[in-house]
Design a protein around this motif. Structure first.
Motif, short mmCIF file in Angstrom:
data_model
loop_
_atom_site.label_atom_id
_atom_site.label_comp_id
_atom_site.label_asym_id
_atom_site.label_seq_id
_atom_site.Cartn_x
_atom_site.Cartn_y
_atom_site.Cartn_z
N SER A 1 0.87 -1.25 0.04
CA SER A 1 0.03 0.00 0.04
C SER A 1 0.77 1.32 0.18
CB SER A 1 -0.87 -0.08 1.39
OG SER A 1 -1.75 -1.13 1.18
N TYR A 2 2.02 1.31 0.77
CA TYR A 2 2.86 2.37 0.87
C TYR A 2 3.40 2.37 -0.42
CZ TYR A 2 6.08 5.94 2.46
OH TYR A 2 6.81 6.93 2.78
N ARG A 3 3.93 1.36 -1.20
CA ARG A 3 4.58 1.58 -2.30
C ARG A 3 3.66 2.28 -3.40
NH1 ARG A 3 9.50 -1.22 -2.49
NH2 ARG A 3 9.58 -3.06 -1.51
N ILE A 4 2.39 1.89 -3.40
CA ILE A 4 1.27 2.33 -4.31
C ILE A 4 1.13 3.91 -4.11
CG2 ILE A 4 -1.09 2.28 -5.13
CD1 ILE A 4 0.86 0.06 -6.05
N GLU A 5 1.10 4.23 -2.95
CA GLU A 5 0.79 5.67 -2.32
C GLU A 5 1.79 6.44 -3.01
OE1 GLU A 5 0.70 5.96 1.43
OE2 GLU A 5 -1.37 4.83 1.91
N ALA B 1 7.86 2.57 -11.46
CA ALA B 1 7.81 1.20 -10.99
C ALA B 1 9.16 0.79 -10.41
CB ALA B 1 7.72 0.49 -12.17
N PHE B 2 10.37 1.18 -10.90
CA PHE B 2 11.66 0.94 -10.30
C PHE B 2 11.82 1.64 -8.92
CE2 PHE B 2 12.85 -0.76 -14.49
CZ PHE B 2 12.77 -2.05 -14.20
N ALA B 3 11.46 2.88 -9.14
CA ALA B 3 11.75 3.90 -7.71
C ALA B 3 10.82 3.42 -6.59
CB ALA B 3 11.08 5.25 -8.18
N CYS B 4 9.71 2.47 -6.97
CA CYS B 4 8.89 2.28 -5.78
C CYS B 4 9.16 0.65 -5.56
CB CYS B 4 7.30 2.43 -6.15
SG CYS B 4 6.99 4.13 -6.38
N GLY B 5 10.12 0.13 -6.26
CA GLY B 5 10.67 -1.04 -5.65
C GLY B 5 9.90 -2.41 -6.22
N PHE B 6 9.18 -2.18 -7.58
CA PHE B 6 8.37 -3.27 -8.16
C PHE B 6 9.57 -3.81 -9.31
CE2 PHE B 6 5.12 -0.44 -6.89
CZ PHE B 6 4.30 -1.37 -6.14
N ALA B 7 9.54 -5.18 -9.54
CA ALA B 7 10.60 -5.80 -10.41
C ALA B 7 10.48 -5.25 -11.74
CB ALA B 7 10.20 -7.40 -10.28
N ASP B 8 9.43 -4.99 -12.15
CA ASP B 8 9.12 -4.32 -13.69
C ASP B 8 8.01 -3.68 -13.80
OD1 ASP B 8 7.35 -6.40 -14.23
OD2 ASP B 8 9.00 -7.72 -14.96
N GLN B 9 7.59 -3.16 -14.84
CA GLN B 9 6.44 -2.40 -15.17
C GLN B 9 5.42 -3.41 -15.07
OE1 GLN B 9 6.84 0.53 -18.30
NE2 GLN B 9 4.56 1.04 -18.41
N ALA B 10 5.34 -4.52 -15.51
CA ALA B 10 4.14 -5.45 -15.45
C ALA B 10 3.74 -5.72 -14.08
CB ALA B 10 4.44 -6.81 -16.23
N HIS B 11 4.92 -5.86 -13.27
CA HIS B 11 4.57 -5.95 -11.78
C HIS B 11 3.84 -4.93 -11.16
CE1 HIS B 11 6.48 -6.68 -7.62
NE2 HIS B 11 5.31 -7.28 -7.56
N PHE B 12 4.45 -3.75 -11.67
CA PHE B 12 3.84 -2.46 -11.16
C PHE B 12 2.28 -2.65 -11.16
CE2 PHE B 12 3.41 2.04 -12.05
CZ PHE B 12 3.08 2.54 -10.90
N LYS C 1 -3.31 -2.05 -9.79
CA LYS C 1 -4.72 -2.64 -10.26
C LYS C 1 -5.06 -3.22 -8.94
CE LYS C 1 -7.82 -4.30 -13.79
NZ LYS C 1 -7.78 -4.84 -14.89
N GLN C 2 -4.37 -4.06 -8.32
CA GLN C 2 -4.94 -4.86 -7.16
C GLN C 2 -5.41 -4.06 -5.82
OE1 GLN C 2 -2.14 -7.85 -5.59
NE2 GLN C 2 -3.11 -7.50 -3.57
N VAL C 3 -4.62 -2.97 -5.86
CA VAL C 3 -4.96 -1.96 -4.96
C VAL C 3 -5.86 -0.88 -5.40
CG1 VAL C 3 -4.07 0.00 -3.30
CG2 VAL C 3 -2.63 -2.31 -3.81
N THR C 4 -5.91 -0.28 -6.38
CA THR C 4 -6.70 0.86 -6.80
C THR C 4 -7.79 0.42 -7.82
OG1 THR C 4 -5.40 1.42 -8.80
CG2 THR C 4 -4.73 2.31 -6.62
N GLY C 5 -7.86 -1.08 -8.29
CA GLY C 5 -9.00 -1.13 -9.34
C GLY C 5 -8.65 -0.61 -10.72
N GLN C 6 -7.55 0.01 -10.75
CA GLN C 6 -7.16 0.52 -12.16
C GLN C 6 -5.57 0.32 -12.28
OE1 GLN C 6 -8.35 4.61 -11.19
NE2 GLN C 6 -9.59 4.84 -13.14
N THR C 7 -5.32 0.21 -13.77
CA THR C 7 -3.93 0.16 -14.09
C THR C 7 -3.23 1.52 -13.93
OG1 THR C 7 -4.24 0.77 -16.64
CG2 THR C 7 -4.34 -1.65 -15.75
N PRO C 8 -2.04 1.64 -13.72
CA PRO C 8 -1.35 2.94 -13.74
C PRO C 8 -1.93 3.90 -14.92
CG PRO C 8 0.28 1.27 -13.26
CD PRO C 8 -1.04 0.57 -13.66
N ARG C 9 -1.99 3.25 -16.07
CA ARG C 9 -2.40 4.20 -17.22
C ARG C 9 -3.48 4.75 -17.34
NH1 ARG C 9 1.90 4.05 -21.07
NH2 ARG C 9 3.23 2.48 -21.14
#
Length: 296
Positions: free
Chosen positions: A242-246, A263-274, A279-287
Motif C-alpha cells: 500500500s505504501y509503495r502504491i501511495e 515502477a523501479f523507484a517504488c521497488g517493483f520488479a518491472d512495469q508489468a509487476h507494477f 490494479k490490485q490496490v486501486t482497481g485501475q492500471t497505472p495508465r
C-alpha cells in the motif's frame, strides 16, 4: 444504516469538491461550501467524520444533539465543530449559515496519519473534541473553498495541497493518539512504528522482507507480524505494498515521469509487476489512473 452527510443537508452546496474534474481519485477529503437560511437537519449516523468550519461574522444560536445529548449554544466566527463517524447527530440553526463542511473517510485519515505523520491514532480518532475555535484552521478551509471556485488544473493542484495542509493541522493539533501504555500492552508502540516507516522509506526502491522489518523492530518475525496486524490492520507486506502504491501515485502526478521509472523507484520488479499490483490496490492500471476519468 449510516449515511453520507451530503445526502441529508437541506440545501445544495454553493461549491462542492466532488464536482471537480481535476482532483485526484486519491483525494483526502470532500469539501462543500454552504450558505443556508435557518433550518434543521434530522438526527443521523454518518459513515464519515465531518468537520464544520464556521465563517459567519454574526454569532447565532445553534442546537446540536449528539448521541442523545442536546447542546444549545451560540456559534462564533472561526468555531469548528467535529462529529466523528458513527455518532448520531442532528442540527437546528437560527441564523443564516456560512460554513465549510469537510468530510473525511476514517480509513483514509488513519492511513494518512500513519504514513505521512508517523502517528498511531486512537480508534476513537476525533471523538473527544466536539467544538473549539481555531482561526488558522478556518483560514486553511477558506483556501480550500477558494480553490473550488475554478475547476481547472491549477485549482485542482491547490485543492490537493491545501487538503493536506488542513488535515495535517487538524491531526497534529487535535488528533487523539493511541496511548502508549495501552497500545497492545506497549509491545508495539509509536516508536516501533516510526522505525518501521523510516526503514520502508529508505528502502523503497528494493524488495523488503518481513524478516527485515521484524529485525528493525527488535522482535521475532512471527511476533512482529501478529502485533503489526493487530495494531495497523494490515499485514506488514500488505502495508508495504500500500505504501509503495501511495508513493507511486505521488510520482505519477509528474506527467513527464515514465511509468517504468516510477515502477523501479517504488521497488517493483518491472512495469508489468507494477501494473498488476497497482490494479490490485486501486482497481485501475497505472495508465488508466494517470489518464483520469476521461479515459473511462
Amino acid at each position: 444504516m449510516p449515511r453520507r452527510y451530503a445526502d441529508i443537508y437541506p440545501s445544495s452546496p454553493l461549491l462542492n469538491s466532488d464536482a471537480m474534474d481535476h482532483v485526484s481519485a486519491a483525494a483526502l477529503m470532500s469539501v462543500r461550501y454552504f450558505q443556508a437560511e435557518p433550518d434543521t437537519m434530522p438526527e443521523e449516523r454518518f459513515v464519515e467524520h465531518h468537520v464544520l468550519l464556521n465563517l459567519c461574522d454574526t454569532p447565532h444560536r445553534v442546537l446540536n444533539r449528539r448521541d442523545g445529548e442536546l447542546r444549545d449554544f451560540t456559534i462564533q466566527k472561526n468555531d469548528i465543530i467535529v462529529t466523528p463517524a458513527g455518532m448520531r447527530s442532528g442540527w437546528r440553526w437560527f441564523g443564516k449559515s456560512d460554513v465549510i463542511i469537510v468530510t473525511l473517510d476514517p480509513e483514509k485519515v488513519e492511513r494518512f496519519s500513519q504514513s505521512e505523520l508517523g502517528m498511531l491514532l486512537d480508534p476513537q480518532q476525533l471523538a473527544d473534541m466536539p467544538q473549539f475555535s481555531d482561526a488558522d484552521l478556518c483560514a486553511a478551509g477558506v483556501m480550500l473553498r477558494d480553490a473550488l471556485e475554478n475547476d481547472d488544473i491549477t485549482s485542482g493542484v491547490m485543492f490537493e495541497a491545501m487538503s493536506r495542509v488542513l488535515l495535517v493541522k487538524l491531526l497534529q493539533r487535535y488528533g487523539k493518539k493511541r496511548p502508549e501504555e495501552v497500545a497492545l500492552n506497549a509491545k508495539f508502540t509509536t516508536a516501533h512504528y516510526n522505525r518501521i516507516l523510516a526503514y520502508i522509506r529508505s528502502h523503497l526502491d528494493r524488495t523488503i522482507a518481513v524478516e527485515e522489518l521484524a529485525r528493525e523492530a527488535g522482535m521475532s518475525t512471527g511476533h512482529f507480524a501478529r502485533l503489526f496486524k493487530e495494531t495497523i490492520g494490515q499485514t506488514p507486506m500488505q502495508y508495504v505494498l500500500s505504501y509503495r502504491i501511495e508513493q507511486a501515485i505521488k510520482m505519477m502526478k509528474d506527467p513527464a515521469r515514465a511509468l517504468g521509472d516510477v515502477a523501479f523507484a517504488c521497488g517493483f520488479a518491472d512495469q508489468a509487476h507494477f501494473s498488476r499490483s497497482f490494479k490490485q490496490v486501486t482497481g485501475q492500471t497505472p495508465r488508466q489512473y494517470r489518464a483520469g476519468p476521461s479515459a473511462a
